[in-house]
Design an enzyme around this catalytic site. Structure first.
Site, mmCIF file in Angstrom:
data_model
loop_
_atom_site.group_PDB
_atom_site.id
_atom_site.type_symbol
_atom_site.label_atom_id
_atom_site.label_comp_id
_atom_site.label_asym_id
_atom_site.label_seq_id
_atom_site.Cartn_x
_atom_site.Cartn_y
_atom_site.Cartn_z
ATOM 1 N N CYS A 2 0.828 -1.193 0.000
ATOM 2 C CA CYS A 2 0.000 0.000 0.000
ATOM 3 C C CYS A 2 0.869 1.252 0.000
ATOM 4 O O CYS A 2 1.912 1.294 0.640
ATOM 5 C CB CYS A 2 -0.963 0.078 1.180
ATOM 6 S SG CYS A 2 -2.078 -1.309 1.301
ATOM 7 N N ARG A 27 3.880 -0.389 -4.804
ATOM 8 C CA ARG A 27 3.587 -0.917 -3.466
ATOM 9 C C ARG A 27 2.249 -1.660 -3.409
ATOM 10 O O ARG A 27 1.943 -2.310 -2.396
ATOM 11 C CB ARG A 27 3.550 0.235 -2.442
ATOM 12 C CG ARG A 27 4.853 0.979 -2.334
ATOM 13 C CD ARG A 27 4.715 2.137 -1.367
ATOM 14 N NE ARG A 27 4.588 1.677 -0.001
ATOM 15 C CZ ARG A 27 5.593 1.446 0.815
ATOM 16 N NH1 ARG A 27 6.817 1.635 0.395
ATOM 17 N NH2 ARG A 27 5.393 1.039 2.036
ATOM 18 N N TRP A 75 -2.861 -2.735 -1.656
ATOM 19 C CA TRP A 75 -2.559 -4.147 -1.839
ATOM 20 C C TRP A 75 -3.358 -4.855 -0.748
ATOM 21 O O TRP A 75 -3.065 -4.739 0.436
ATOM 22 C CB TRP A 75 -1.060 -4.402 -1.670
ATOM 23 C CG TRP A 75 -0.651 -5.811 -1.926
ATOM 24 C CD1 TRP A 75 -0.381 -6.367 -3.139
ATOM 25 C CD2 TRP A 75 -0.448 -6.848 -0.962
ATOM 26 N NE1 TRP A 75 -0.022 -7.689 -2.988
ATOM 27 C CE2 TRP A 75 -0.061 -8.008 -1.666
ATOM 28 C CE3 TRP A 75 -0.556 -6.908 0.431
ATOM 29 C CZ2 TRP A 75 0.224 -9.216 -1.030
ATOM 30 C CZ3 TRP A 75 -0.282 -8.113 1.061
ATOM 31 C CH2 TRP A 75 0.104 -9.250 0.337
ATOM 32 N N ASN A 100 -1.578 1.825 5.884
ATOM 33 C CA ASN A 100 -0.734 0.791 5.281
ATOM 34 C C ASN A 100 -0.303 -0.130 6.411
ATOM 35 O O ASN A 100 0.181 0.341 7.430
ATOM 36 C CB ASN A 100 0.488 1.484 4.648
ATOM 37 C CG ASN A 100 1.569 0.499 4.269
ATOM 38 O OD1 ASN A 100 1.275 -0.648 3.923
ATOM 39 N ND2 ASN A 100 2.810 0.933 4.336
ATOM 40 N N GLY A 101 -0.501 -1.439 6.246
ATOM 41 C CA GLY A 101 -0.104 -2.358 7.308
ATOM 42 C C GLY A 101 -1.305 -3.125 7.813
ATOM 43 O O GLY A 101 -2.344 -3.199 7.136
ATOM 44 N N GLU A 483 16.419 -18.610 -8.151
ATOM 45 C CA GLU A 483 16.046 -17.241 -8.509
ATOM 46 C C GLU A 483 15.425 -17.208 -9.912
ATOM 47 O O GLU A 483 14.436 -16.507 -10.152
ATOM 48 C CB GLU A 483 17.280 -16.330 -8.412
ATOM 49 C CG GLU A 483 17.090 -14.904 -8.879
ATOM 50 C CD GLU A 483 15.993 -14.140 -8.143
ATOM 51 O OE1 GLU A 483 15.489 -14.611 -7.111
ATOM 52 O OE2 GLU A 483 15.621 -13.055 -8.644
ATOM 53 N N LYS A 487 11.686 -15.846 -10.719
ATOM 54 C CA LYS A 487 11.400 -14.805 -11.725
ATOM 55 C C LYS A 487 10.338 -15.287 -12.702
ATOM 56 O O LYS A 487 9.397 -14.573 -13.008
ATOM 57 C CB LYS A 487 12.655 -14.440 -12.523
ATOM 58 C CG LYS A 487 13.689 -13.557 -11.919
ATOM 59 C CD LYS A 487 13.306 -12.146 -11.630
ATOM 60 C CE LYS A 487 12.649 -12.041 -10.271
ATOM 61 N NZ LYS A 487 13.513 -11.742 -9.167
ATOM 62 N N GLU A 490 6.821 -15.600 -11.046
ATOM 63 C CA GLU A 490 6.131 -14.384 -10.599
ATOM 64 C C GLU A 490 5.664 -13.496 -11.745
ATOM 65 O O GLU A 490 4.673 -12.780 -11.600
ATOM 66 C CB GLU A 490 6.948 -13.597 -9.568
ATOM 67 C CG GLU A 490 8.168 -12.886 -10.067
ATOM 68 C CD GLU A 490 8.852 -12.076 -8.970
ATOM 69 O OE1 GLU A 490 10.075 -12.076 -8.929
ATOM 70 O OE2 GLU A 490 8.161 -11.426 -8.167
ATOM 71 N N HIS A 506 16.103 -38.135 -6.631
ATOM 72 C CA HIS A 506 15.419 -38.378 -5.348
ATOM 73 C C HIS A 506 13.948 -37.965 -5.417
ATOM 74 O O HIS A 506 13.321 -37.776 -4.380
ATOM 75 C CB HIS A 506 16.147 -37.637 -4.226
ATOM 76 C CG HIS A 506 17.564 -38.092 -4.071
ATOM 77 N ND1 HIS A 506 17.904 -39.342 -3.617
ATOM 78 C CD2 HIS A 506 18.733 -37.477 -4.373
ATOM 79 C CE1 HIS A 506 19.211 -39.474 -3.616
ATOM 80 N NE2 HIS A 506 19.741 -38.346 -4.072
ATOM 81 N N LYS A 605 5.716 -4.508 -4.393
ATOM 82 C CA LYS A 605 7.171 -4.386 -4.340
ATOM 83 C C LYS A 605 7.701 -4.399 -2.916
ATOM 84 O O LYS A 605 8.725 -4.983 -2.635
ATOM 85 C CB LYS A 605 7.559 -3.087 -5.038
ATOM 86 C CG LYS A 605 9.043 -2.830 -5.123
ATOM 87 C CD LYS A 605 9.648 -3.634 -6.233
ATOM 88 C CE LYS A 605 11.142 -3.469 -6.326
ATOM 89 N NZ LYS A 605 11.759 -4.650 -6.947
HETATM 90 C C1 F6R Z 1 10.979 -11.128 -6.232
HETATM 91 C C2 F6R Z 1 11.087 -10.106 -5.223
HETATM 92 C C3 F6R Z 1 10.780 -10.478 -3.827
HETATM 93 C C4 F6R Z 1 11.657 -9.661 -2.853
HETATM 94 C C5 F6R Z 1 11.216 -9.930 -1.403
HETATM 95 C C6 F6R Z 1 12.096 -9.219 -0.415
HETATM 96 O O1 F6R Z 1 11.339 -10.663 -7.499
HETATM 97 O O2 F6R Z 1 11.385 -8.972 -5.517
HETATM 98 O O3 F6R Z 1 10.914 -11.839 -3.602
HETATM 99 O O4 F6R Z 1 12.987 -10.014 -3.036
HETATM 100 O O5 F6R Z 1 9.898 -9.509 -1.245
HETATM 101 O O6 F6R Z 1 12.075 -7.844 -0.611
HETATM 102 P P1 F6R Z 1 13.234 -6.929 -0.082
HETATM 103 O O7 F6R Z 1 14.471 -7.265 -0.846
HETATM 104 O O8 F6R Z 1 12.771 -5.528 -0.357
HETATM 105 O O9 F6R Z 1 13.395 -7.206 1.381
#
Ligand code: F6R
Length: 610
Positions: A2, A27, A75, A100-101, A483, A487, A490, A506, A605
């Site tokens: 948010c 956000r 969000w 927010n929260g 990773e 990617k 998501e 396994h 984000k």
């Molecule tokens: C995936 C992604 C998330 C963040 C995670 C931690 O692409 O961006 O998995 O890495 O939410 O966020 P930060 O790094 O801001 O603590």
């Protein structure tokens, strides 16, 4: 999660609020809303489901005068994304609140308020703040007293801003776990979850601390700390040069940020290397005194940042000769863990506000960690302010929800940390200069890897009709496979799993068939022969493979395997380099799938709720 914006000025503030929301959309983006006190001292509230654009379009179709207002991009946590659940929430046409929260005791508060006759129009936890504030205001007749009394009754981690039509000269804000920054203008002041929102109107900011309450007028800012004492918070001039609003020639922020990696890495190295070595002050003036005593490293992070930590574990043990554990923050914070003697707690976070990571840091301070260090991209963020040492990544703002340049820059920061600690342990001067020269060569190597873009774009077409995929790697490339899978899932919504290639037999081998693409990361290192055997295991089961390989790794394209050649590089930086083609792969697959690349569904984000 948010985004909040507030403004109080002499001029109309609607454009400032909507532009601020656009900049905070990373956000959260399931609904947005704004509330203004209009010249007739009435609340003018507009809310829309969907992105900020829907709200912006609604706002431009009519005039919305008002020099004080609050706005929010959501969000969803409590209640589905709908207009009724969108913020701001209002009480008795008098109070409007954005938040927010999470308010953890919202259910009990809601029950009490309903018993007292308040009617709820949404399923959100936020609405309890609105009615509680109204109730307290009727009781005391004083908005500041009422706001303080309301905040005192809330449990949870949140940031909130309120306005009252009867007190149109003030914004009331409280920070308890979610960031809020005050922006100082000339004869006007602002508030937001992130300074990015306010860059078009000011460069002067101060950050509220935990427990702070602020009363903001056009010309003044009064801040009270947790104890209710008036306090000053330092005002600093932001030197953010990157304008988040600008995608340049790129179609998406994600692609722009992938291409920014060479410069972001140069920026993070700037001033931290000296005469072919790591500068003594790379982690701050005081760092060496702390780091020389460290006997164990505990890394805590979430998501992509956690994957960076997993790579670093291989590096700490191999190059520095120091033991290292890595754990997901949401697990660490809720289990009883043993603290190794002289243990350094390292948090990794792009945003510096991730609720679980921050809670883990706070816990570590209570349970006897020697000291803490954060690798973080946002100066002034909670992790930076609460850690003993901070490595500011200088990667520039990352807007795409899928983290790309932050990941590779985190890895660079971690490799520097391995060197800073390794100097006092097993790393000799020769290894240090080898690491430093490999890092200096990295931006150019990444430029070469970006040239794979065309070939990867073509290959992405093979994934258009796929629903599942498997990523394989070994050693320090195992986290890179993880990773890569994160990617892909998501942003393209294709189910992707990652395995250490040695684990195939396994269990996951049972999944292999022609509909399950297998992506393999294969640099030329000591595990290559083992990886060749794993590839044969997949081939024997009719699997289709996409191998990102060093030219010396001796993989050849055939009917079961497409090989993409990755520029040769030093082993130590290979995990960083191999991340890049996997980022490109997920980007181009998402393009074909037609998903919302920069704002994938259900995500945000900055994850400031647990
Ligand atoms: C995936 C992604 C998330 C963040 C995670 C931690 O692409 O961006 O998995 O890495 O939410 O966020 P930060 O790094 O801001 O603590």
């Amino acid at each position: 999660m948010c985004g909040i914006v507030g403004a109080i000025a002499q001029r109309d503030v609607i454009e400032i609020l909507v532009e601020g929301l656009k900049r905070l959309e990373y956000r959260g983006y399931d609904s947005a809303g704004v509330a203004l006190v209009n010249p007739d001292k009435k609340l003018d509230r507009v809310r829309r489901v969907g992105k900020v654009k829907a709200l912006a379009d609604a706002m431009t179709s009519e005039d919305h005068p008002g020099s004080v207002g609050i706005a929010h991009t959501r969000w969803a946590t409590h209640g589905e994304p709908s207009e009724a659940n969108a913020h701001p929430h209002i009480s008795n046409d008098r109070i409007a609140v954005v938040h927010n929260g999470i308010i953890e005791n919202h259910a009990a508060l809601r029950a009490d308020l309903i018993a007292e006759g308040y009617q709820f129009a949404s399923e959100t936890d936020t609405e309890v703040i609105t009615h509680l504030l109204h109730k307290e205001l009727l009781k005391s007749g004083d908005m500041l007293e009422a706001f303080k009394a309301t905040i005192a009754q809330l449990d949870g981690a949140y940031g909130t801003v309120a306005i009252d039509v009867e007190n149109p000269g003030q914004l009331y804000a409280a920070r308890s776990g979610s960031p809020l920054v005050i922006g100082y203008g000339i004869g006007e002041n602002f508030l937001a979850s992130d300074q990015l929102a306010l860059l078009p109107v000011t460069r002067r900011f101060s950050f509220l601390e935990e427990g702070d309450i602020a009363v903001i007028t056009r010309t003044s800012v009064q801040i009270y700390d947790q104890a209710g004492q008036t306090v000053q918070r330092e005002i600093s001039e932001s030197d953010i040069t990157h304008d988040a609003g600008d995608k340049g020639p790129f179609k998406h922020y994600m692609l722009k940020e992938i291409y920014e990696q060479p410069i972001a890495i140069k920026n993070t190295l700037e001033g931290r290397l000296k005469n072919g070595k790591l500068a003594e002050t790379a982690f701050g003036e005081d760092a060496d005194r702390i780091l020389k005593d460290i006997e164990h490293v505990q890394i805590i992070a979430c998501g992509t940042s956690y994957h960076a930590g997993m790579v670093a574990r291989y590096w700490f043990e191999e190059y520095a000769g120091i033991s290292c554990n890595v754990e997901i923050a949401s697990e660490f914070r809720y289990r009883k863990s043993q603290v190794h003697p002289k243990s350094l707690l390292v948090t990794i976070s792009q945003s510096g506000e991730t609720a679980d990571t921050l809670a883990a840091l706070r816990l570590a301070k209570e349970i006897g960690y020697h000291s803490s260090l954060t690798i973080c991209n946002v100066p002034g963020s909670s992790l930076v302010r609460e850690s003993d040492l901070a490595y500011l990544m200088n990667a520039g703002a990352e807007i795409g929800v899928a983290s790309t340049k932050a990941f590779t820059v985190q890895l660079v920061g971690l490799l520097l940390l391995v060197t800073a600690i390794g100097r006092h342990k097993d790393m000799n001067a020769e290894t240090e200069s080898h690491v430093v020269s490999a890092l200096n060569a990295l931006p150019a190597k990444i430029e070469q890897a970006l040239d794979m873009s065309k070939a990867i774009n073509l290959l992405a077409e093979d994934f258009a009709d796929k629903h599942h995929s498997l990523f394989l790697g070994r050693g320090d490339q195992y986290p890179i496979a993880m990773e890569g899978a994160l990617k892909l899932k998501e942003i393209s919504y294709i189910h992707a799993e990652a395995y250490a290639a040695g684990e195939l037999k396994h269990g996951p081998l049972a999944l292999i068939d022609a509909d399950m693409p297998v992506i393999v990361v294969a640099p030329n290192n000591e595990l290559l022969e083992k990886l060749h055997s794993n590839v044969e295991e997949v081939r024997a089961r009719g699997g289709l493979m996409y191998v990102f390989a060093d030219s010396g790794a001796h993989f050849k394209s055939d009917s079961t395997m497409k090989v993409l050649s990755v520029p040769h590089c030093e082993k130590v930086i290979a995990p960083i380099l191999y991340s890049v083609p996997l980022q490109l792969l997920s980007y181009y697959v998402a393009l074909i799938k037609g998903t919302d690349v920069d704002q994938p569904r259900n995500l945000a984000k900055s994850v400031t709720v647990e």
